[in-house]
Design a protein around this motif. Structure first.
Motif, mmCIF file in Angstrom:
data_model
loop_
_atom_site.group_PDB
_atom_site.id
_atom_site.type_symbol
_atom_site.label_atom_id
_atom_site.label_comp_id
_atom_site.label_asym_id
_atom_site.label_seq_id
_atom_site.Cartn_x
_atom_site.Cartn_y
_atom_site.Cartn_z
ATOM 1 N N MET A 20 -4.238 -9.366 2.615
ATOM 2 C CA MET A 20 -4.634 -8.234 3.699
ATOM 3 C C MET A 20 -3.431 -8.101 4.295
ATOM 4 O O MET A 20 -2.852 -7.468 5.175
ATOM 5 N N VAL A 21 -3.367 -9.049 4.688
ATOM 6 C CA VAL A 21 -2.427 -9.218 6.491
ATOM 7 C C VAL A 21 -0.631 -8.998 6.406
ATOM 8 O O VAL A 21 -0.204 -8.416 7.212
ATOM 9 N N PRO A 24 1.794 -5.048 3.410
ATOM 10 C CA PRO A 24 1.291 -3.325 4.069
ATOM 11 C C PRO A 24 1.045 -2.187 2.499
ATOM 12 O O PRO A 24 -0.218 -1.860 3.703
ATOM 13 N N LYS A 27 -2.513 -3.736 2.085
ATOM 14 C CA LYS A 27 -3.692 -2.729 2.988
ATOM 15 C C LYS A 27 -3.349 -1.904 2.805
ATOM 16 O O LYS A 27 -4.989 -0.804 3.317
ATOM 17 N N VAL A 30 -6.196 -0.803 0.237
ATOM 18 C CA VAL A 30 -7.469 -0.568 0.761
ATOM 19 C C VAL A 30 -7.505 0.902 1.466
ATOM 20 O O VAL A 30 -8.825 0.992 1.121
ATOM 21 N N LEU A 31 -7.225 0.864 2.787
ATOM 22 C CA LEU A 31 -7.454 1.974 3.211
ATOM 23 C C LEU A 31 -7.753 3.310 2.849
ATOM 24 O O LEU A 31 -8.335 3.793 2.700
ATOM 25 N N PRO A 87 0.555 0.615 7.348
ATOM 26 C CA PRO A 87 -0.221 0.585 6.662
ATOM 27 C C PRO A 87 -0.745 1.852 6.198
ATOM 28 O O PRO A 87 -1.168 2.314 5.511
#
Length: 189
Positions: A20-21, A24, A27, A30-31, A87
């Motif tokens: 996740m970190v 990109p 993330k 997920v967003l 992201p």
């Protein structure tokens, strides 16, 4: 045996966290999922400011064509500042592409997706690789801080009179019904 299962679960959690970190697209996925279930709806407030002079605010596409916002009076202007490494920008792109496709035949609205990477060709390739049809430009003049202060993504909408009608810093789901109604009102005003 419990110790091994606990370590496997912890390692899996750490790996997912690192993905996740450092990835990109992970993330962004997920967003995007959070957008789909109703988070990140854009807030439309009646925030029209007096008409400003947009002339001199210029953008350039890969063909070298200059777009001067001051010459677009009588049209709704949809500006989105984004970057390929961002992201939240990546997460909102599918919704922005759908919104663009919905309005792209309408001569009363102009969409400008502004590359902030500093590499216009990279941004165009990013769009092409994802089959997005969004018109990408780079900044070709000074941008007033009232319009863009550096937060990504930032979306700005000017009405036909050149008044700032909408400004949102951060991710938003722009295919939201209320937002589409808001755009239609600006176009048909």
């Amino acid at each position: 045996m419990k110790f091994i299962k606990k370590n496997i679960l912890n390692a899996t959690f750490v790996i997912l966290l690192l993905i996740m970190v450092f990835v990109p697209d992970a993330k962004a996925l997920v967003l995007k999922g959070l957008m789909e279930i109703g988070f990140y709806a854009p807030k439309m407030e009646d925030s029209k400011t007096t008409a400003g002079d947009l002339s001199g605010i210029k953008f350039k596409n890969t063909d070298g064509k200059i777009l001067n916002l001051g010459e677009l009076k009588g049209k709704v202007i949809f500006l989105n500042f984004w970057a390929t490494w961002c992201p939240p920008c990546r997460a909102e792109m599918p919704a922005l592409n759908k919104l663009y496709n919905q309005f792209m035949g309408n001569k009363d609205i102009v969409f400008v997706f502004v590359d902030t990477d500093g590499d216009l060709n990279k941004s165009v390739k990013f769009m092409q690789n994802r089959k997005f049809q969004l018109p990408v430009y780079k900044v070709d003049s000074e941008i007033p801080e009232q319009i863009f202060a550096g937060s990504l993504p930032t979306t700005i909408i000017f009405d036909k009179e050149g008044r700032l009608s909408f400004k949102h810093e951060g991710i938003a789901n722009y295919k939201d019904e209320k937002f589409v109604e808001f755009l239609n009102k600006l176009i048909n005003y």
